[in-house]
Design an enzyme around this catalytic site. Structure first.
Site, PDB file in Angstrom:
ATOM      1  N   ARG A 235       1.710 -25.302  31.968  1.00 26.92           N
ATOM      2  CA  ARG A 235       0.502 -25.817  31.331  1.00 26.92           C
ATOM      3  C   ARG A 235       0.670 -26.932  29.986  1.00 26.92           C
ATOM      4  NH1 ARG A 235      -1.840 -25.457  35.078  1.00 26.92           N
ATOM      5  NH2 ARG A 235      -3.706 -24.188  35.746  1.00 26.92           N
ATOM      6  N   GLU A 264      -5.287 -34.264  30.677  1.00 28.81           N
ATOM      7  CA  GLU A 264      -4.890 -34.778  32.028  1.00 28.81           C
ATOM      8  C   GLU A 264      -6.148 -35.349  32.646  1.00 28.81           C
ATOM      9  OE1 GLU A 264      -3.391 -31.578  34.558  1.00 28.81           O
ATOM     10  OE2 GLU A 264      -1.626 -31.383  33.173  1.00 28.81           O
ATOM     11  N   HIS A 282       0.925 -33.240  37.770  1.00 27.75           N
ATOM     12  CA  HIS A 282       0.455 -31.763  37.821  1.00 27.75           C
ATOM     13  C   HIS A 282       0.529 -31.395  39.310  1.00 27.75           C
ATOM     14  CE1 HIS A 282      -2.085 -28.517  35.965  1.00 27.75           C
ATOM     15  NE2 HIS A 282      -1.534 -28.071  36.964  1.00 27.75           N
TER      16      HIS A 282
HETATM   17  P1  NAD Z   1       1.654 -14.765  35.587  1.00 27.77           P
HETATM   18  O1  NAD Z   1       0.367 -14.272  34.941  1.00 27.77           O
HETATM   19  O2  NAD Z   1       2.121 -14.165  36.784  1.00 27.77           O
HETATM   20  O3  NAD Z   1       2.850 -14.807  34.336  1.00 27.77           O
HETATM   21  C1  NAD Z   1       2.476 -15.326  32.998  1.00 27.77           C
HETATM   22  C2  NAD Z   1       3.590 -14.650  31.943  1.00 27.77           C
HETATM   23  O4  NAD Z   1       3.327 -15.094  30.893  1.00 27.77           O
HETATM   24  C3  NAD Z   1       3.138 -13.173  32.257  1.00 27.77           C
HETATM   25  O5  NAD Z   1       4.419 -12.304  32.429  1.00 27.77           O
HETATM   26  C4  NAD Z   1       2.788 -12.935  30.633  1.00 27.77           C
HETATM   27  O6  NAD Z   1       3.103 -11.572  30.302  1.00 27.77           O
HETATM   28  C5  NAD Z   1       3.608 -14.078  30.049  1.00 27.77           C
HETATM   29  N1  NAD Z   1       2.937 -14.109  28.583  1.00 27.77           N
HETATM   30  C6  NAD Z   1       1.630 -14.266  28.149  1.00 27.77           C
HETATM   31  N2  NAD Z   1       1.597 -14.827  26.912  1.00 27.77           N
HETATM   32  C7  NAD Z   1       2.869 -14.916  26.641  1.00 27.77           C
HETATM   33  C8  NAD Z   1       3.744 -15.414  25.385  1.00 27.77           C
HETATM   34  N3  NAD Z   1       2.854 -15.435  24.269  1.00 27.77           N
HETATM   35  N4  NAD Z   1       4.806 -15.253  25.213  1.00 27.77           N
HETATM   36  C9  NAD Z   1       5.994 -15.341  26.587  1.00 27.77           C
HETATM   37  N5  NAD Z   1       5.213 -14.723  27.653  1.00 27.77           N
HETATM   38  C10 NAD Z   1       3.779 -14.855  27.601  1.00 27.77           C
HETATM   39  O7  NAD Z   1       1.299 -16.544  35.956  1.00 27.77           O
HETATM   40  P2  NAD Z   1       1.987 -17.325  36.930  1.00 27.77           P
HETATM   41  O8  NAD Z   1       1.328 -17.453  38.119  1.00 27.77           O
HETATM   42  O9  NAD Z   1       3.508 -16.996  36.792  1.00 27.77           O
HETATM   43  O10 NAD Z   1       1.820 -18.711  36.219  1.00 27.77           O
HETATM   44  C11 NAD Z   1       2.542 -19.212  34.972  1.00 27.77           C
HETATM   45  C12 NAD Z   1       2.017 -20.524  34.469  1.00 27.77           C
HETATM   46  O11 NAD Z   1       1.969 -21.595  35.433  1.00 27.77           O
HETATM   47  C13 NAD Z   1       0.395 -20.358  34.351  1.00 27.77           C
HETATM   48  O12 NAD Z   1       0.125 -21.332  33.224  1.00 27.77           O
HETATM   49  C14 NAD Z   1      -0.145 -21.426  35.601  1.00 27.77           C
HETATM   50  O13 NAD Z   1      -1.409 -21.824  35.200  1.00 27.77           O
HETATM   51  C15 NAD Z   1       0.880 -22.091  35.675  1.00 27.77           C
HETATM   52  N6  NAD Z   1       0.910 -22.999  37.169  1.00 27.77           N
HETATM   53  C16 NAD Z   1       1.024 -24.265  37.127  1.00 27.77           C
HETATM   54  C17 NAD Z   1       1.165 -24.905  38.258  1.00 27.77           C
HETATM   55  C18 NAD Z   1       1.067 -26.535  38.247  1.00 27.77           C
HETATM   56  O14 NAD Z   1       0.415 -26.950  39.158  1.00 27.77           O
HETATM   57  N7  NAD Z   1       2.146 -26.936  37.378  1.00 27.77           N
HETATM   58  C19 NAD Z   1       0.955 -24.165  39.418  1.00 27.77           C
HETATM   59  C20 NAD Z   1       0.753 -22.910  39.541  1.00 27.77           C
HETATM   60  C21 NAD Z   1       0.709 -22.163  38.333  1.00 27.77           C
END
Ligand code: NAD
Length: 465
Positions: A235, A264, A282
């Site tokens: 993000r 964005e 993105h």
């Molecule tokens: P997820 O919920 O499975 O994993 C997120 C992890 O971050 C969790 O394990 C959580 O404990 C950890 N976390 C939360 N706060 C934290 C902190 N302060 N410090 C360290 N770790 C912390 O989510 P995911 O499905 O793996 O997605 C991860 C990210 O990727 C999200 O922001 C999601 O929106 C983004 N994403 C982006 C795209 C894209 O198009 N670029 C696509 C899918 C997901």
């Protein structure tokens, strides 16, 4: 005649639309790209809407939600949905968190490799007729250290793939168990700084929250190794954008690869003038498989939720009654009834409601929260509150919005636990204080599974509830 109406407000894979259309109880309208003022006029006619990132669900949009009960997000990120506002209106918010995990993971790998080998720039240069092999000297990943910040679904998959590249992988994630990191062969760090300090490549996979917004600024970058690389396909705003520009310009960082921006689409962004910052628009989730996955998953979930069958991946339901052990479900119903009773028998304006759970049965944590909520209550407290507010307040009270409604009315909600209460070992107690009086209601579940009110005010009683 279909019972439910679903509106799709963004482009989603036709496979998802077809799943909804196949249900004879559901009528589907597709208005991809509809703007909020137009959506606001019709949103209340629908039982559910399905969005992607193109629709921003603001408090204003759902001010008068009409029939709306479900907001489905075909994807993971929910930063475009005001979950608290939806909860306040009793609307369930669900996402499809697993549909595009591998798509986002693979983009991260693509970004990492193309950044360290300057693939995009080399492509441009070669097509421009140059043959500048010296300029495109890269770095190998083999035996380098990767720091994964956020070892969730995507972070774990990136870690696995980087292990296959024979990288050392460390991670920082304060919300996971050490055993998860161990099973991935990843070293879990106590602090983010510890992970940053040893990394040659840092990749971010956290959600964007108050805690993660700007979690990396010039101060944290200064702690990193000279020449390290930053990748952010999670993000925009997790890494401070202007500080990143400075670090890449000064050579502190070799390069950065970013799929996401704080705003964005970015317009005249300072990233655009920096050669060693690589950007994509993105596209993490943009694979045929990823789009198919999220559309199918969210469509199936919305169908099930409309029929009341299951609420998988609902982020604002603090618990599922059916997931409680059977005996505890009975306590849950008892508290709801006690709430009804307390609202009718306690005179005055409520100021304080306490739910006390007494006995060993309540030692376990039965709540499950998947989003930041100001309330961290057990299901029993919410059941009592829902019962109370349902009678005390003339509006649509649900298990989702009951605590919000109480908070809005400045009622202090307190949840406590105790090992015993007078002569009872297993009991639920509801204390209600108003501007006129304070009353106590206490009950238990008997072996024959009946809920009984045992104390009303100062009196012992035995009433089936
Ligand atoms: P997820 O919920 O499975 O994993 C997120 C992890 O971050 C969790 O394990 C959580 O404990 C950890 N976390 C939360 N706060 C934290 C902190 N302060 N410090 C360290 N770790 C912390 O989510 P995911 O499905 O793996 O997605 C991860 C990210 O990727 C999200 O922001 C999601 O929106 C983004 N994403 C982006 C795209 C894209 O198009 N670029 C696509 C899918 C997901």
């Amino acid at each position: 005649m279909p019972k439910y109406k679903v509106l799709i407000t963004d482009h989603i894979s036709q496979d998802g639309v077809n799943i909804l259309k196949a249900d004879k109880d559901i009528e589907v309208d597709v208005k991809a790209g509809i703007k909020n003022p137009d959506l606001k006029k019709i949103i209340g006619d629908y039982d559910a809407i399905i969005t992607r990132s193109g629709t921003t669900v603001t408090p204003e949009l759902i001010e008068n939600p009409g029939k709306l009960k479900i907001i489905g997000r075909a994807g993971v990120g929910l930063d475009n949905v005001d979950i608290e506002a939806a909860s306040m209106k009793g609307i369930i918010v669900m996402n499809a968190p697993t549909g595009n995990t591998l798509a986002a993971c693979e983009l991260t790998m693509a970004m990492m490799l193309s950044v360290v080998r300057k693939v995009a720039a080399a492509n441009q240069s070669t097509k421009a007729g140059e043959w500048d092999r010296k300029r495109f000297m890269g770095i190998q990943l083999y035996r380098k250290t990767l720091a994964v910040i956020g070892l969730g679904r995507i972070g774990s998959n990136v870690a696995k793939r980087c292990k296959a590249f024979e990288m050392k992988v460390v991670a920082f994630d304060p919300y996971i168990k050490k055993s998860k990191a161990d099973s991935l062969g990843v070293e879990l760090c106590e602090t983010m700084e510890e992970a940053l300090a040893q990394a040659d490549v840092v990749t971010f996979h956290t959600p964007l929250t108050d805690e993660t917004h700007n979690m990396v600024t010039a101060k944290e970058i200064a702690m990193m190794k000279d020449g390290a690389v930053i990748i952010n396909c999670a993000r925009g705003g997790i890494v401070n954008e202007l500080d990143l520009v400075e670090a890449c310009k000064s050579g502190k960082l070799t390069a950065a690869g970013l799929d996401v921006f704080e705003a964005e689409p970015p317009v005249n962004h300072p990233f655009f003038d920096v050669e060693n910052i690589y950007v994509t628009p993105h596209i993490g989730a943009n694979t045929a498989e990823g789009q198919y996955g999220v559309a199918v998953i969210i469509a199936e979930q919305v169908v099930n939720a409309l029929h009341g069958r299951s609420y998988k991946n609902a982020v604002n339901i603090p618990f599922m009654k059916t997931q409680l052990p059977e005996e505890m479900q009975r306590y849950f119903t008892l508290l709801e009834s006690m709430g009804h009773m307390a609202a009718q028998l306690t005179k005055g304006r409520p100021e304080y409601i306490e739910v006390q759970m007494v006995g060993q049965k309540f030692e376990e944590d039965f709540g499950e929260r998947t989003f930041d909520t100001p309330f961290n209550f057990q299901p029993f407290t919410i059941a009592g509150l829902k019962g109370f507010m349902e009678v005390a307040v003339a509006e649509n009270v649900s298990f989702i919005n009951a605590p919000y409604i109480a908070k809005e009315r400045n009622i202090d909600i307190v949840e406590t636990k105790a090992s015993n209460y007078i002569k009872f070992n297993d009991l639920v107690v509801m204390k209600v204080r108003t501007d006129k009086e304070e009353k106590i209601y206490a009950g238990t579940v008997f072996a024959d599974n009946t809920g009984r009110l045992l104390i009303y005010d100062k009196y012992y009683t035995d009433l089936i509830c």
